[in-house]
Design a protein around this motif. Structure first.
Motif, PDB file in Angstrom:
ATOM      1  N   ARG A   4       4.392 -58.126  71.207  1.00 32.33           N
ATOM      2  CA  ARG A   4       3.916 -57.956  72.575  1.00 32.33           C
ATOM      3  C   ARG A   4       2.844 -58.957  72.918  1.00 32.33           C
ATOM      4  N   PHE A   5       2.310 -59.640  71.920  1.00 30.07           N
ATOM      5  CA  PHE A   5       1.242 -60.591  72.163  1.00 30.07           C
ATOM      6  C   PHE A   5       1.748 -62.006  72.403  1.00 30.07           C
ATOM      7  N   ASN A   6       3.057 -62.228  72.081  1.00 25.75           N
ATOM      8  CA  ASN A   6       3.564 -63.582  72.220  1.00 25.75           C
ATOM      9  C   ASN A   6       3.516 -64.015  73.677  1.00 25.75           C
ATOM     10  N   HIS A   7       3.102 -65.206  73.886  1.00 23.85           N
ATOM     11  CA  HIS A   7       3.126 -65.716  75.232  1.00 23.85           C
ATOM     12  C   HIS A   7       3.083 -67.219  75.176  1.00 23.85           C
ATOM     13  N   PRO A   9       1.100 -70.022  77.084  1.00 22.59           N
ATOM     14  CA  PRO A   9       0.038 -70.236  78.064  1.00 22.59           C
ATOM     15  C   PRO A   9       0.469 -71.194  79.177  1.00 22.59           C
ATOM     16  N   GLU A  10       1.279 -72.190  78.814  1.00 19.74           N
ATOM     17  CA  GLU A  10       1.670 -73.169  79.827  1.00 19.74           C
ATOM     18  C   GLU A  10       2.487 -72.489  80.918  1.00 19.74           C
ATOM     19  N   GLU A  12       2.177 -69.585  81.923  1.00 23.05           N
ATOM     20  CA  GLU A  12       1.328 -68.754  82.768  1.00 23.05           C
ATOM     21  C   GLU A  12       0.371 -69.593  83.605  1.00 23.05           C
ATOM     22  N   GLU A  14      -1.956 -71.616  82.622  1.00 19.30           N
ATOM     23  CA  GLU A  14      -3.338 -71.756  82.179  1.00 19.30           C
ATOM     24  C   GLU A  14      -3.665 -73.233  82.018  1.00 19.30           C
ATOM     25  N   GLN A  16      -4.964 -76.522  80.354  1.00 21.17           N
ATOM     26  CA  GLN A  16      -5.172 -77.049  79.015  1.00 21.17           C
ATOM     27  C   GLN A  16      -6.654 -77.366  78.851  1.00 21.17           C
ATOM     28  N   TRP A  17      -7.164 -77.103  77.661  1.00 20.93           N
ATOM     29  CA  TRP A  17      -8.579 -77.359  77.434  1.00 20.93           C
ATOM     30  C   TRP A  17      -8.813 -78.855  77.388  1.00 20.93           C
TER      31      TRP A  17
ATOM     32  N   ARG B  92      -2.908 -50.938  79.679  1.00 14.51           N
ATOM     33  CA  ARG B  92      -1.791 -51.167  80.607  1.00 14.51           C
ATOM     34  C   ARG B  92      -1.595 -49.989  81.545  1.00 14.51           C
ATOM     35  N   ARG B 144      -5.067 -60.141  75.509  1.00  8.90           N
ATOM     36  CA  ARG B 144      -4.687 -60.744  74.227  1.00  8.90           C
ATOM     37  C   ARG B 144      -5.842 -61.514  73.604  1.00  8.90           C
ATOM     38  N   LEU B 168       1.682 -61.603  64.742  1.00  8.69           N
ATOM     39  CA  LEU B 168       1.682 -62.929  65.374  1.00  8.69           C
ATOM     40  C   LEU B 168       1.582 -63.998  64.296  1.00  8.69           C
ATOM     41  N   HIS B 176      -5.265 -68.437  70.401  1.00  7.77           N
ATOM     42  CA  HIS B 176      -5.885 -67.394  71.237  1.00  7.77           C
ATOM     43  C   HIS B 176      -7.395 -67.371  71.018  1.00  7.77           C
ATOM     44  N   PHE B 178      -9.297 -69.812  70.058  1.00  5.56           N
ATOM     45  CA  PHE B 178      -9.882 -71.016  70.647  1.00  5.56           C
ATOM     46  C   PHE B 178     -10.068 -70.836  72.149  1.00  5.56           C
ATOM     47  N   ARG B 179      -9.021 -70.362  72.802  1.00  3.16           N
ATOM     48  CA  ARG B 179      -9.090 -70.193  74.262  1.00  3.16           C
ATOM     49  C   ARG B 179     -10.101 -69.103  74.639  1.00  3.16           C
TER      50      ARG B 179
END
Lengths: 280, 201
Positions: A4-7, A9-10, A12, A14, A16-17, B92, B144, B168, B176, B178-179
């Protein structure tokens, strides 16, 4: 199974740093003999392009602060050397370190002294007494043994949970339930129809699966695959049938108790859901 | 194969005793780990009452699932897995209900009792204010990122343990982290600047 944590970022949107180090440090800050970096395994910092040097240092700072083993000691020495002469990178290092210190200074919160007692009383109330529910069930019914043999351990866990729910019932409910599954038990163990149904159903399933498998083999392209799949299912059904034949009464008893406990769990669950929805 | 520590062996023995009908053994496990689970829950949910309920729910779930506990991970990691899933479900459902504003939730759950050293009242007030800002900054992180930052820097779990708990890859956990740290740094910039300037809040 996808977490459920997989995502991504691009996906979404977000950002890039981007390194906050646009400046060029003095030439004296360059360390090492390599002209470029391929990764963190490198043991020295690049000599050319001073802007990229600071960018690379800033990329490695989190690993350096974490001490996650990704930065070799030689590289760590080189980075600290750079920090000693580059005020911008030193400031960046200091800010990252202090951010983490702010987090780590948050106090560890305390629970009331009697909290574990409260948890245990809720455990007892929600799940029923373990000895009363789970263990008695496991020791006397033989259900878990059968489940582990035939369907694997997950089923055993489900059985344990239904048994624990059974333990939650009050005396009157248990008495009714016991009557129900006792009747089922007597039926399956004593009536000829019950015994025949147990074995007969399994035989019929085996025959049907094997018939479908044979018919599937004549289909073009997917025939062989489907045929093999149905053969495997048929083999599994044979194993279950043999288990019934070997275990006999235990299997019948286990099944009867499972049916009864399953029904009890369903009733309890439905009643709880109803009472919860009323509360809301 | 994973090496099992002495501490983990002790936990496994207590689990076996519980399964053998000794409820005192489970009480021991609750006493041992309730604080860690509570702190994780509090930092995830930002509300002491919800965190307390979640601790109870975690131990009830763990109790019913005890036969499925294998020593692939430590008992604490296994508990964290249950607790973090419950936290995420809770957040949620809270989001779905359009719940209270974050400020109201934090108001309700303002820093419950903690271990505090003896210090001057004014230092205590400054410390409390900073802690509240940091706590709010964590609560404002996406779920997350909040999860990994709490596990790594407040619960002191390793990246590998977090990866195992959340199912994960370690690379994703690092990204995660880092962000999350970058976001926090931005949100805590005022505190960091004040510290640098030697000013008081």
């Amino acid at each position: 199974m996808e977490s459920r944590f997989n995502h991504n970022p691009e996906e979404e949107g977000e950002k890039q740093w981007v390194s906050p180090l646009p400046h060029n440090p003095p030439a004296s800050s360059h360390i090492g003999n390599h002209s470029g970096l391929r990764g963190k395994e490198e043991t020295a910092l690049p000599q050319k392009n001073t802007g990229s040097l600071c960018v690379r240092v800033s990329e490695m700072l989190p690993s350096l602060i974490e001490g996650d083993g990704e930065i070799r000691p030689e590289m760590a020495t080189a980075i600290y050397g750079h920090l000693a002469v580059c005020p911008t990178c030193a400031k960046e290092f200091d800010t990252q370190q202090r951010t983490l210190m702010l987090l780590e200074q948050l106090p560890l919160l305390e629970l009331p002294k009697d909290f574990s007692g409260l948890v245990m009383s809720r455990v007892q109330a929600e799940m029923g007494n373990y000895k009363d529910g789970v263990l008695q069930h496991r020791q006397t019914s033989g259900t878990e043994t059968l489940s582990r043999l035939a369907l694997g351990e997950e089923t055993a866990v489900v059985n344990t949970q239904t048994a624990a729910l059974y333990g939650h019932l009050d005396t009157k409910q248990r008495a009714v339930l016991t009557g129900v599954f006792a009747a089922l038990l007597v039926f399956f163990l004593s009536s000829a129809w019950g015994k025949a149904a147990m074995g007969g159903n399994a035989e019929a399933i085996v025959a049907w699966l094997s018939g479908v498998g044979e018919a599937a083999r004549s289909l073009p392209i997917i025939g062989q695959t489907m045929g093999s799949a149905f053969s495997s299912l048929s083999q599994m059904a044979t194993t279950i049938e043999e288990s019934y034949a070997t275990l006999g009464a235990t299997a019948a008893q286990g099944l009867a108790i499972d049916v009864a406990l399953g029904a009890a769990a369903f009733v309890v669950y439905t009643r709880r859901q109803k009472s919860r929805s009323k509360m809301h | 194969m994973r090496t099992i520590t002495h501490l983990e062996q002790l936990d496994a023995d207590m689990v076996r005793q519980t399964l053998g009908g000794n409820s005192t053994a489970y009480n021991g496990l609750v006493t041992k780990y309730q604080r860690q689970v509570y702190n994780l829950s509090y930092r995830m949910l930002g509300n002491a009452e919800d965190a307390g309920d979640l601790v109870q729910e975690t131990f009830i779930r763990a109790y019913s699932a005890l036969p499925s506990f294998r020593q692939d991970a430590s008992f604490l990691t296994w508990l964290y897995k249950i607790a973090s899933n419950l936290c995420i479900d809770h957040l949620r459902s809270r989001k779905a209900k359009g719940a209270l504003s974050l400020d109201m939730e934090l108001e309700e759950g303002r820093e419950p009792s903690s271990e505090r050293r003896e210090e001057a009242p004014e230092d205590c007030a400054v410390r409390g204010a900073v802690q509240e800002i940091v706590h709010k900054a964590i609560m404002n992180l996406p779920e997350r990122y909040r999860t990994v930052i709490v596990m790594r820097h407040l619960q002191e779990m390793s990246v590998e343990e977090i990866a195992q708990t959340l199912n994960l890859p370690t690379g994703t956990v690092k990204t995660h982290l880092f962000r999350a740290r970058e976001m926090l740094r931005g949100r805590l910039a005022s505190v960091l600047e004040m510290e640098t300037d030697g000013k008081q809040i």
